[in-house]
Design an enzyme around this catalytic site. Sequence first.
Site, PDB file in Angstrom:
ATOM      1  N   GLY A  13       0.820  -1.216   0.000  1.00  0.00           N
ATOM      2  CA  GLY A  13       0.000   0.000   0.000  1.00  0.00           C
ATOM      3  C   GLY A  13       0.848   1.258   0.000  1.00  0.00           C
ATOM      4  O   GLY A  13       0.453   2.292   0.542  1.00  0.00           O
ATOM      5  N   ASP A  58      -0.293  -7.793  -5.758  1.00  0.00           N
ATOM      6  CA  ASP A  58      -1.694  -7.852  -5.347  1.00  0.00           C
ATOM      7  C   ASP A  58      -1.699  -8.704  -4.082  1.00  0.00           C
ATOM      8  O   ASP A  58      -1.410  -9.908  -4.141  1.00  0.00           O
ATOM      9  CB  ASP A  58      -2.522  -8.508  -6.470  1.00  0.00           C
ATOM     10  CG  ASP A  58      -3.987  -8.677  -6.076  1.00  0.00           C
ATOM     11  OD1 ASP A  58      -4.318  -8.525  -4.880  1.00  0.00           O
ATOM     12  OD2 ASP A  58      -4.792  -8.976  -6.984  1.00  0.00           O
ATOM     13  N   TYR A 148     -15.388  -2.919   7.161  1.00  0.00           N
ATOM     14  CA  TYR A 148     -14.023  -2.479   7.468  1.00  0.00           C
ATOM     15  C   TYR A 148     -13.696  -2.765   8.931  1.00  0.00           C
ATOM     16  O   TYR A 148     -12.649  -3.338   9.248  1.00  0.00           O
ATOM     17  CB  TYR A 148     -13.915  -0.974   7.167  1.00  0.00           C
ATOM     18  CG  TYR A 148     -12.597  -0.321   7.517  1.00  0.00           C
ATOM     19  CD1 TYR A 148     -11.396  -0.744   6.946  1.00  0.00           C
ATOM     20  CD2 TYR A 148     -12.562   0.772   8.386  1.00  0.00           C
ATOM     21  CE1 TYR A 148     -10.202  -0.105   7.258  1.00  0.00           C
ATOM     22  CE2 TYR A 148     -11.381   1.416   8.689  1.00  0.00           C
ATOM     23  CZ  TYR A 148     -10.199   0.971   8.120  1.00  0.00           C
ATOM     24  OH  TYR A 148      -9.020   1.615   8.421  1.00  0.00           O
ATOM     25  N   ILE A 178      -6.550  10.119   9.764  1.00  0.00           N
ATOM     26  CA  ILE A 178      -5.225  10.719   9.537  1.00  0.00           C
ATOM     27  C   ILE A 178      -5.353  11.881   8.545  1.00  0.00           C
ATOM     28  O   ILE A 178      -5.935  11.731   7.471  1.00  0.00           O
ATOM     29  CB  ILE A 178      -4.222   9.666   9.009  1.00  0.00           C
ATOM     30  CG1 ILE A 178      -4.122   8.468   9.969  1.00  0.00           C
ATOM     31  CG2 ILE A 178      -2.858  10.304   8.761  1.00  0.00           C
ATOM     32  CD1 ILE A 178      -3.614   8.778  11.368  1.00  0.00           C
TER      33      ILE A 178
HETATM   34  C1  AKB Z   1     -11.553   5.640   7.611  1.00  0.00           C
HETATM   35  O1  AKB Z   1     -12.158   6.706   7.749  1.00  0.00           O
HETATM   36  O2  AKB Z   1     -12.060   4.615   7.132  1.00  0.00           O
HETATM   37  C2  AKB Z   1     -10.115   5.565   8.095  1.00  0.00           C
HETATM   38  C3  AKB Z   1     -10.029   5.044   9.491  1.00  0.00           C
HETATM   39  C4  AKB Z   1     -10.490   5.867  10.627  1.00  0.00           C
HETATM   40  O3  AKB Z   1      -9.567   3.962   9.688  1.00  0.00           O
HETATM   41  N1  AKB Z   1      -9.520   6.862   8.003  1.00  0.00           N
END
Ligand code: AKB
Length: 322
Positions: A13, A58, A148, A178
């Site tokens: 990445g 990948d 996520y 970030i």
């Molecule tokens: C997101 O917004 O998905 C990222 C995180 C807070 O992990 N910046």
Amino acid sequence: MPAREMKHILVTGACGQIGSELTLALRERYGGENVVATGHRTRPSAVLRDSGPFEFIDVTKRETVEAVVDKYNIDTVYHMAAILSAVGEEKPQLAWNVNINGLYNVLEIARERDMVRVFCPSSIAAFGPETPQENTPQETILRPKTMYGVTKVAGELLCDYYFARFGLDVRGVRYPGIISSETLPGGGTTDYAVEIFYEALKHKRYTCFLRDDTVLPMMYMPDCIRATIMLMEADPAGLKHHADFNLAAFSFAPADLVAEIKKHIPEFTCTYEPDFRQAIADSWPHTIDDSTAREEWGWEPEYDLAAMTEDMLEKLRDKVKV
Ligand code: AKB
């Protein structure tokens, strides 16, 4: 036995928001030739391409990672390749594949080669609506509602398993949002806090996709890079935690950031049109207790909201030429 040294580093990445700046910082520290940057499809910037080796991989295709690891005799991986929260909700299958199968491939490759160390970031997305939102403790409820977040919790557990079961030295932090001036973030919920600076400078107005009072934990990139390298260089003897350190700098809502930007650009205005990312943000904490990181490896942030805003505007003024 003396701690083994990190000599040949791979960054996955490396074209991403954190990976791009992390790679340059690592090259500065360990020498350009010793830090191999890898990306998926995005072409590397000139500085990334010219300051050391670059390869396409990948992470979901194990053989592509293995080929680069063996070509450069890699002993340390900073595994930054990931699908973030907003794209993860649009493409949950892709998020699972990249974030879980990609991580599994990296961990297995590292285990088989007895690598020195692996860094794998987690996120405040590991938390969920049942987590205490203020001063979120290190040990707490982890029931995220996004794909996520699910992959981040599973990833933390997988990394800790590899440490406990195989002795692989895997380390990681729960990054807040970030904020950075070099590479744009891609597909996160905290991305507004970067976009707003470009729009403030270019057009003096911004439409924010979160409500004005949505407080989230944030961090400026120099602190993020410092924290990442500090943890990776920390004495293993001092670490009781491994892949799940809470990490914090400062928290603010869009309205706070707008007020801070207005101190520098008085005519700046912001309107609010919350979209699907609002529900993601509402499920995350407001403030984070990072005392464990402070105790175990000496973490302390340098930038607050005012210092970050001033520095961002200064850096971006040159970049967007206003
Ligand atoms: C997101 O917004 O998905 C990222 C995180 C807070 O992990 N910046």
